[in-house]
Design a protein around this motif. Structure first.
Motif, PDB file in Angstrom:
ATOM      1  N   MET A   1      27.175  36.114  36.447  1.00 32.24           N
ATOM      2  CA  MET A   1      28.177  36.397  37.478  1.00 32.24           C
ATOM      3  C   MET A   1      28.526  37.880  37.429  1.00 32.24           C
ATOM      4  N   THR A   2      28.078  38.600  38.437  1.00 30.74           N
ATOM      5  CA  THR A   2      28.267  40.051  38.398  1.00 30.74           C
ATOM      6  C   THR A   2      28.821  40.611  39.689  1.00 30.74           C
ATOM      7  N   SER A   3      29.271  39.771  40.596  1.00 29.44           N
ATOM      8  CA  SER A   3      29.654  40.250  41.921  1.00 29.44           C
ATOM      9  C   SER A   3      31.076  40.781  41.958  1.00 29.44           C
ATOM     10  N   LEU A   4      31.392  41.501  43.037  1.00 27.03           N
ATOM     11  CA  LEU A   4      32.734  42.000  43.259  1.00 27.03           C
ATOM     12  C   LEU A   4      33.507  41.022  44.135  1.00 27.03           C
ATOM     13  N   PRO A   5      34.832  41.001  44.038  1.00 24.62           N
ATOM     14  CA  PRO A   5      35.618  40.023  44.781  1.00 24.62           C
ATOM     15  C   PRO A   5      35.495  40.195  46.287  1.00 24.62           C
ATOM     16  N   SER A   6      35.582  39.056  46.976  1.00 24.20           N
ATOM     17  CA  SER A   6      35.523  39.036  48.429  1.00 24.20           C
ATOM     18  C   SER A   6      36.827  38.486  48.965  1.00 24.20           C
ATOM     19  N   PRO A   7      37.319  38.999  50.093  1.00 19.54           N
ATOM     20  CA  PRO A   7      38.550  38.473  50.663  1.00 19.54           C
ATOM     21  C   PRO A   7      38.338  37.192  51.461  1.00 19.54           C
ATOM     22  N   ALA A   8      37.110  36.690  51.533  1.00 19.68           N
ATOM     23  CA  ALA A   8      36.792  35.577  52.419  1.00 19.68           C
ATOM     24  C   ALA A   8      37.589  34.319  52.099  1.00 19.68           C
ATOM     25  N   PHE A   9      37.925  34.130  50.827  1.00 19.10           N
ATOM     26  CA  PHE A   9      38.618  32.903  50.430  1.00 19.10           C
ATOM     27  C   PHE A   9      40.130  33.086  50.361  1.00 19.10           C
ATOM     28  N   ALA A  10      40.621  34.305  50.602  1.00 18.86           N
ATOM     29  CA  ALA A  10      42.023  34.623  50.344  1.00 18.86           C
ATOM     30  C   ALA A  10      42.986  33.771  51.161  1.00 18.86           C
ATOM     31  N   SER A  11      42.617  33.402  52.373  1.00 17.03           N
ATOM     32  CA  SER A  11      43.533  32.665  53.249  1.00 17.03           C
ATOM     33  C   SER A  11      43.334  31.161  53.178  1.00 17.03           C
ATOM     34  N   ARG A  12      42.448  30.691  52.309  1.00 12.20           N
ATOM     35  CA  ARG A  12      42.129  29.269  52.253  1.00 12.20           C
ATOM     36  C   ARG A  12      43.077  28.545  51.309  1.00 12.20           C
ATOM     37  N   THR A  13      43.323  27.281  51.602  1.00 13.93           N
ATOM     38  CA  THR A  13      44.273  26.508  50.807  1.00 13.93           C
ATOM     39  C   THR A  13      43.636  26.053  49.504  1.00 13.93           C
ATOM     40  N   PHE A  14      44.487  25.638  48.589  1.00 14.44           N
ATOM     41  CA  PHE A  14      44.031  25.055  47.324  1.00 14.44           C
ATOM     42  C   PHE A  14      43.077  23.896  47.583  1.00 14.44           C
ATOM     43  N   GLU A  15      43.457  23.007  48.468  1.00 12.20           N
ATOM     44  CA  GLU A  15      42.638  21.830  48.755  1.00 12.20           C
ATOM     45  C   GLU A  15      41.273  22.216  49.318  1.00 12.20           C
ATOM     46  N   GLU A  16      41.233  23.216  50.186  1.00  9.08           N
ATOM     47  CA  GLU A  16      39.962  23.648  50.772  1.00  9.08           C
ATOM     48  C   GLU A  16      39.052  24.271  49.721  1.00  9.08           C
ATOM     49  N   LEU A  17      39.606  25.123  48.878  1.00  3.26           N
ATOM     50  CA  LEU A  17      38.819  25.785  47.844  1.00  3.26           C
ATOM     51  C   LEU A  17      38.247  24.777  46.858  1.00  3.26           C
ATOM     52  N   VAL A  18      39.077  23.843  46.428  1.00  3.95           N
ATOM     53  CA  VAL A  18      38.636  22.852  45.445  1.00  3.95           C
ATOM     54  C   VAL A  18      37.597  21.920  46.047  1.00  3.95           C
ATOM     55  N   ALA A  19      37.811  21.452  47.265  1.00  2.00           N
ATOM     56  CA  ALA A  19      36.863  20.535  47.891  1.00  2.00           C
ATOM     57  C   ALA A  19      35.501  21.195  48.086  1.00  2.00           C
ATOM     58  N   GLU A  20      35.500  22.453  48.508  1.00  2.00           N
ATOM     59  CA  GLU A  20      34.230  23.159  48.684  1.00  2.00           C
ATOM     60  C   GLU A  20      33.472  23.258  47.366  1.00  2.00           C
ATOM     61  N   ALA A  21      34.157  23.719  46.315  1.00  3.58           N
ATOM     62  CA  ALA A  21      33.504  23.927  45.027  1.00  3.58           C
ATOM     63  C   ALA A  21      33.040  22.607  44.415  1.00  3.58           C
ATOM     64  N   ASP A  22      33.808  21.560  44.628  1.00 10.34           N
ATOM     65  CA  ASP A  22      33.464  20.257  44.060  1.00 10.34           C
ATOM     66  C   ASP A  22      32.191  19.698  44.663  1.00 10.34           C
ATOM     67  N   ALA A  23      31.847  20.148  45.863  1.00  8.73           N
ATOM     68  CA  ALA A  23      30.670  19.624  46.562  1.00  8.73           C
ATOM     69  C   ALA A  23      29.402  20.433  46.302  1.00  8.73           C
ATOM     70  N   VAL A  24      29.519  21.574  45.630  1.00  5.73           N
ATOM     71  CA  VAL A  24      28.355  22.444  45.427  1.00  5.73           C
ATOM     72  C   VAL A  24      27.440  21.849  44.355  1.00  5.73           C
ATOM     73  N   PRO A  25      26.118  21.773  44.588  1.00  8.73           N
ATOM     74  CA  PRO A  25      25.199  21.288  43.549  1.00  8.73           C
ATOM     75  C   PRO A  25      25.279  22.154  42.297  1.00  8.73           C
ATOM     76  N   THR A  26      25.054  21.533  41.136  1.00  9.22           N
ATOM     77  CA  THR A  26      25.192  22.256  39.872  1.00  9.22           C
ATOM     78  C   THR A  26      23.884  22.332  39.087  1.00  9.22           C
ATOM     79  N   ASP A  27      22.768  21.928  39.662  1.00 10.01           N
ATOM     80  CA  ASP A  27      21.512  21.971  38.925  1.00 10.01           C
ATOM     81  C   ASP A  27      21.035  23.413  38.780  1.00 10.01           C
ATOM     82  N   GLY A  28      20.265  23.638  37.711  1.00  5.49           N
ATOM     83  CA  GLY A  28      19.683  24.956  37.472  1.00  5.49           C
ATOM     84  C   GLY A  28      20.690  25.965  36.958  1.00  5.49           C
ATOM     85  N   TRP A  29      20.197  27.203  36.743  1.00  7.38           N
ATOM     86  CA  TRP A  29      21.047  28.285  36.234  1.00  7.38           C
ATOM     87  C   TRP A  29      21.106  29.432  37.220  1.00  7.38           C
TER      88      TRP A  29
END
Length: 264
Positions: A1-29
């Motif tokens: 993880m080497t990226s710089l912060p993005s404002p894209a998620f700044a206006s999103r709610t807790f529920e939206e952020l968590v639901a999105e991340a929970d749905a992302v596949p986790t296989d591989g590195w």
């Protein structure tokens, strides 16, 4: 993880952020999903580059716990005999698809199982972030004069984050994976230490979605982690990030190079 912060998620709610991340596949590195959402400093020694240099000189190589095969596949040249092991079925499939076109064989093997190879089969054994180094097995499959070259996760890695969810952990948990203990294990298996270097590296999480994806992907950090089980801790951390800025933790890494002594 080497990226710089993005404002894209700044206006999103807790529920939206968590639901999105929970749905992302986790296989591989592949950690590209964290772009703009989390950062982690890289060790000064450049493991992938150094590993590739050694692969370029090897005749038979084994990569243990290869994940999705991404690090091994980054090497410009692979030895004529290149084998990788992996225990998690989704990663076995991903590594197979990535490495077979390069002529490498992927073997499904549980991380705690004996390595399914003959004594002295390889002149180079590599691993990036093994769950545990099985020193007697590593020494057994190395040829006399062969090298083990790896980057290990060190003690108390990201514990600032872990203990937010678990509370204070016993000292034996914090001291696990200490380089001194691993040195002793390698030497007890008959290996000679060539190089052992350790660094602590800054990590920053810019939104709660990055935390959710990290804990789901790196499953040994908070064993049994699910959004439902840790919803109060996630919400409090979300509020902390919103009020104070990125959550800071520190990873621990050590570079390990050991050699099986040549026969007399």
């Amino acid at each position: 993880m080497t990226s710089l912060p993005s404002p894209a998620f700044a206006s999103r709610t807790f529920e939206e952020l968590v639901a999105e991340a929970d749905a992302v596949p986790t296989d591989g590195w592949d950690f590209s999903w964290f772009e703009g959402r989390a950062t982690e400093a890289r060790p000064s020694w450049g493991y992938a580059r150094a590993m590739a240099e050694r692969l370029g000189r090897a005749s038979a190589a084994l990569d243990i716990q290869t994940g999705g095969g991404e690090v091994l596949a980054s090497a410009p040249r692979l030895p004529a005999l290149t084998v990788a092991t992996e225990g998690w079925p989704p990663n076995v499939a991903k590594a197979t698809a990535l490495l077979h076109p390069r002529g490498a064989v992927v073997v499904a093997s549980a991380q705690d199982a004996p390595l399914p190879f003959a004594d002295g089969a390889f002149d180079l054994v590599t691993s990036r972030h093994p769950v545990r180094a099985h020193w007697p097995e590593i020494a057994r499959v190395l040829r006399p004069g062969g090298t083990y070259f790896a980057q290990h996760v060190g003690p108390s890695s990201a514990y600032e984050l872990v203990e937010h969810f678990t509370g204070p952990l016993p000292e034996e948990n914090r001291s696990a994976r200490h380089p001194d203990g691993e040195r002793a294990g390698a030497e007890a298996a008959g290996l000679e230490i060539v190089d052992l270097r350790a660094e602590r590296l800054r990590m920053e999480f810019y939104d709660i979605g990055a935390v959710v994806h990290f804990l789901k992907k790196v499953v040994w950090m908070v064993p049994g982690f699910t959004v439902e089980a840790y919803l109060p801790q996630l919400r409090s951390l979300h509020e902390r990030i919103e009020a104070e800025g990125p959550f800071v933790a520190h990873s621990a890494r050590h570079l390990f190079e050991a050699r099986r002594p040549p026969t007399a």
